[in-house]
Design a protein around this motif. Sequence first.
Motif, PDB file in Angstrom:
ATOM      1  N   VAL A 148       0.751  -1.150  -0.052  1.00 15.10           N
ATOM      2  CA  VAL A 148      -0.231  -0.018   0.140  1.00 15.10           C
ATOM      3  C   VAL A 148       0.901   1.314   0.071  1.00 15.10           C
ATOM      4  N   LEU A 149       1.883   1.198   0.890  1.00 12.15           N
ATOM      5  CA  LEU A 149       2.769   2.363   0.824  1.00 12.15           C
ATOM      6  C   LEU A 149       3.458   2.691  -0.395  1.00 12.15           C
ATOM      7  N   PHE A 150       3.766   1.836  -1.238  1.00  8.56           N
ATOM      8  CA  PHE A 150       4.630   2.185  -2.518  1.00  8.56           C
ATOM      9  C   PHE A 150       3.365   2.053  -3.466  1.00  8.56           C
ATOM     10  N   TRP A 229      17.969   0.716  16.042  1.00  5.84           N
ATOM     11  CA  TRP A 229      16.914  -0.024  15.182  1.00  5.84           C
ATOM     12  C   TRP A 229      17.631  -1.420  14.772  1.00  5.84           C
ATOM     13  N   PRO A 230      16.638  -2.479  14.649  1.00  4.07           N
ATOM     14  CA  PRO A 230      15.391  -2.392  14.136  1.00  4.07           C
ATOM     15  C   PRO A 230      14.511  -2.198  15.407  1.00  4.07           C
ATOM     16  N   GLY A 231      14.644  -2.368  16.674  1.00  8.43           N
ATOM     17  CA  GLY A 231      13.608  -2.495  17.689  1.00  8.43           C
ATOM     18  C   GLY A 231      12.759  -3.395  17.358  1.00  8.43           C
ATOM     19  N   SER A 232      11.528  -3.233  17.903  1.00  9.41           N
ATOM     20  CA  SER A 232      10.633  -4.466  18.122  1.00  9.41           C
ATOM     21  C   SER A 232       9.736  -4.606  16.756  1.00  9.41           C
ATOM     22  N   VAL A 233       9.233  -5.636  16.271  1.00 13.48           N
ATOM     23  CA  VAL A 233       8.452  -5.853  15.220  1.00 13.48           C
ATOM     24  C   VAL A 233       7.543  -4.607  15.134  1.00 13.48           C
ATOM     25  N   ALA A 234       6.551  -4.868  16.211  1.00 16.19           N
ATOM     26  CA  ALA A 234       5.425  -4.007  16.433  1.00 16.19           C
ATOM     27  C   ALA A 234       5.709  -2.596  16.105  1.00 16.19           C
ATOM     28  N   ALA A 235       6.906  -2.093  16.555  1.00 15.54           N
ATOM     29  CA  ALA A 235       7.061  -0.795  16.334  1.00 15.54           C
ATOM     30  C   ALA A 235       7.535  -0.269  14.945  1.00 15.54           C
ATOM     31  N   ASN A 236       8.166  -1.089  14.425  1.00 21.61           N
ATOM     32  CA  ASN A 236       8.442  -1.171  12.761  1.00 21.61           C
ATOM     33  C   ASN A 236       7.086  -0.914  11.843  1.00 21.61           C
ATOM     34  N   PHE A 237       6.205  -1.950  12.298  1.00 24.10           N
ATOM     35  CA  PHE A 237       4.841  -2.221  11.686  1.00 24.10           C
ATOM     36  C   PHE A 237       4.211  -0.757  11.974  1.00 24.10           C
ATOM     37  N   GLY A 238       4.143  -0.109  13.123  1.00 29.24           N
ATOM     38  CA  GLY A 238       3.293   0.828  13.236  1.00 29.24           C
ATOM     39  C   GLY A 238       3.844   2.201  12.321  1.00 29.24           C
ATOM     40  N   ILE A 239       5.446   2.184  12.377  1.00 25.51           N
ATOM     41  CA  ILE A 239       5.763   3.284  11.481  1.00 25.51           C
ATOM     42  C   ILE A 239       5.450   3.146  10.052  1.00 25.51           C
ATOM     43  N   LEU A 240       5.348   1.744   9.695  1.00 20.81           N
ATOM     44  CA  LEU A 240       5.236   1.509   8.240  1.00 20.81           C
ATOM     45  C   LEU A 240       3.679   1.862   7.779  1.00 20.81           C
ATOM     46  N   CYS A 241       2.753   1.484   8.756  1.00 22.33           N
ATOM     47  CA  CYS A 241       1.275   1.778   8.622  1.00 22.33           C
ATOM     48  C   CYS A 241       1.194   3.292   8.527  1.00 22.33           C
ATOM     49  N   MET A 242       1.583   4.168   9.418  1.00 21.75           N
ATOM     50  CA  MET A 242       1.679   5.481   9.202  1.00 21.75           C
ATOM     51  C   MET A 242       1.889   5.927   7.734  1.00 21.75           C
ATOM     52  N   LEU A 243       3.315   5.452   7.452  1.00 25.36           N
ATOM     53  CA  LEU A 243       3.835   6.076   6.097  1.00 25.36           C
ATOM     54  C   LEU A 243       2.886   5.694   5.119  1.00 25.36           C
ATOM     55  N   ALA A 244       2.342   4.401   5.222  1.00 26.08           N
ATOM     56  CA  ALA A 244       1.331   3.697   4.220  1.00 26.08           C
ATOM     57  C   ALA A 244       0.018   4.879   4.319  1.00 26.08           C
ATOM     58  N   VAL A 245      -0.273   5.201   5.235  1.00 24.20           N
ATOM     59  CA  VAL A 245      -1.707   5.940   5.381  1.00 24.20           C
ATOM     60  C   VAL A 245      -1.451   7.392   4.642  1.00 24.20           C
ATOM     61  N   VAL A 246      -0.105   8.006   4.964  1.00 25.68           N
ATOM     62  CA  VAL A 246       0.285   9.145   4.283  1.00 25.68           C
ATOM     63  C   VAL A 246       0.603   9.107   2.910  1.00 25.68           C
ATOM     64  N   ALA A 247       1.255   8.025   2.518  1.00 27.92           N
ATOM     65  CA  ALA A 247       1.411   7.796   1.072  1.00 27.92           C
ATOM     66  C   ALA A 247       0.166   7.618   0.068  1.00 27.92           C
ATOM     67  N   PHE A 248      -0.680   6.786   0.662  1.00 29.36           N
ATOM     68  CA  PHE A 248      -2.055   6.715   0.060  1.00 29.36           C
ATOM     69  C   PHE A 248      -2.536   7.803  -0.226  1.00 29.36           C
ATOM     70  N   VAL A 249      -2.956   8.728   0.873  1.00 35.11           N
ATOM     71  CA  VAL A 249      -3.668   9.866   0.872  1.00 35.11           C
ATOM     72  C   VAL A 249      -2.811  10.910  -0.205  1.00 35.11           C
ATOM     73  N   VAL A 250      -1.622  11.044   0.024  1.00 37.61           N
ATOM     74  CA  VAL A 250      -0.845  12.189  -0.958  1.00 37.61           C
ATOM     75  C   VAL A 250      -1.164  11.467  -2.251  1.00 37.61           C
ATOM     76  N   GLY A 251      -1.054  10.389  -2.570  1.00 41.54           N
ATOM     77  CA  GLY A 251      -0.795   9.786  -3.869  1.00 41.54           C
ATOM     78  C   GLY A 251      -2.460   9.824  -4.726  1.00 41.54           C
ATOM     79  N   ALA A 252      -3.442   9.592  -3.871  1.00 42.54           N
ATOM     80  CA  ALA A 252      -4.837  10.078  -4.224  1.00 42.54           C
ATOM     81  C   ALA A 252      -5.012  11.302  -4.515  1.00 42.54           C
ATOM     82  N   HIS A 253      -4.621  12.065  -3.435  1.00 47.29           N
ATOM     83  CA  HIS A 253      -4.703  13.562  -3.795  1.00 47.29           C
ATOM     84  C   HIS A 253      -4.025  14.327  -4.995  1.00 47.29           C
ATOM     85  N   LEU A 254      -2.955  13.517  -5.498  1.00 45.48           N
ATOM     86  CA  LEU A 254      -2.232  14.000  -6.505  1.00 45.48           C
ATOM     87  C   LEU A 254      -2.514  13.625  -8.014  1.00 45.48           C
ATOM     88  N   ILE A 255      -3.646  12.416  -7.796  1.00 47.96           N
ATOM     89  CA  ILE A 255      -4.065  11.973  -9.155  1.00 47.96           C
ATOM     90  C   ILE A 255      -4.899  12.933  -9.936  1.00 47.96           C
TER      91      ILE A 255
END
Length: 259
Positions: A148-150, A229-255
């Motif tokens: 989703v992020l990419f 890093w890498p820290g916990s698996v959950a911490a990395n997953f949380g960061i990845l989720c936040m980045l995915a939401v931001v990328a999806f919203v920005v990507g949709a907005h720029l279409i």
Amino acid sequence: MSRRSRVASEVRAAYKSFVRRRVAVFFTFFFPVLLIVIFAGLVRTGGGGTGLFSQPAGYYVPAYLAVVVLFTPLSRIGSEVARFREGNRFEKLSTSPMRRWEWLLAQTLVNVALIALACVVLLALLVLTGADIHVSPWLALFVPVGSVLFCGVGAMLGSLADSQDGAITASNGVALPLLFLSNTFLTPASLPGWFQPITNLSPLSYFAYGVRAATYRTPDALSTSYAGWPGSVAANFGILCMLAVVAFVVGAHLIPWTE
């Protein structure tokens, strides 16, 4: 037509568009397999040291999965957005009830499904080549969220590029450095000290950190990288989720729904 029907209709169209393109199928499924056959099966890994392919095969699971999670959505979504722009198809869609985020959601769902299938094939092949892999339930979360992020980043590139060829060039220009400089194929110790913190700016690094922490039981010397890093698996997953939401919203907005 309901929102679910609109998205489902676009999902079917996106899937048919994918399977008709043999090059896309090759690079999604067979190119990563070729890498594994060459490096994990023929060259072998685990020779020691800090260079490329110097660690055990299990260490490179995030790298092999990243080939699909990174390249497929960047190139496919980027080129698809550019293709729709060149054919004025977004202008036609703008007169329908479909919204730009629904279109991107449909494209993303197809990519997530295909990437997940390709990753299953890669993991099976890695096990056959003798890689010591701990198959973790976290993989069922990291692969879709990374995709989703990419997909979102691919939508940005396709929206900003001036042509379909430009979108493909831009996606390759972004993907290649990220693939090798995001704690995937190269260990942090193999990079200059001043560059190690920069790798934490790459969104792919958090995919690699999380997948490696979930699937590979590292020696103490490899259990951490720069700044703890890498820290916990959950911490990395949380960061990845936040980045995915931001990328999806920005990507949709720029279409460019209307040029």
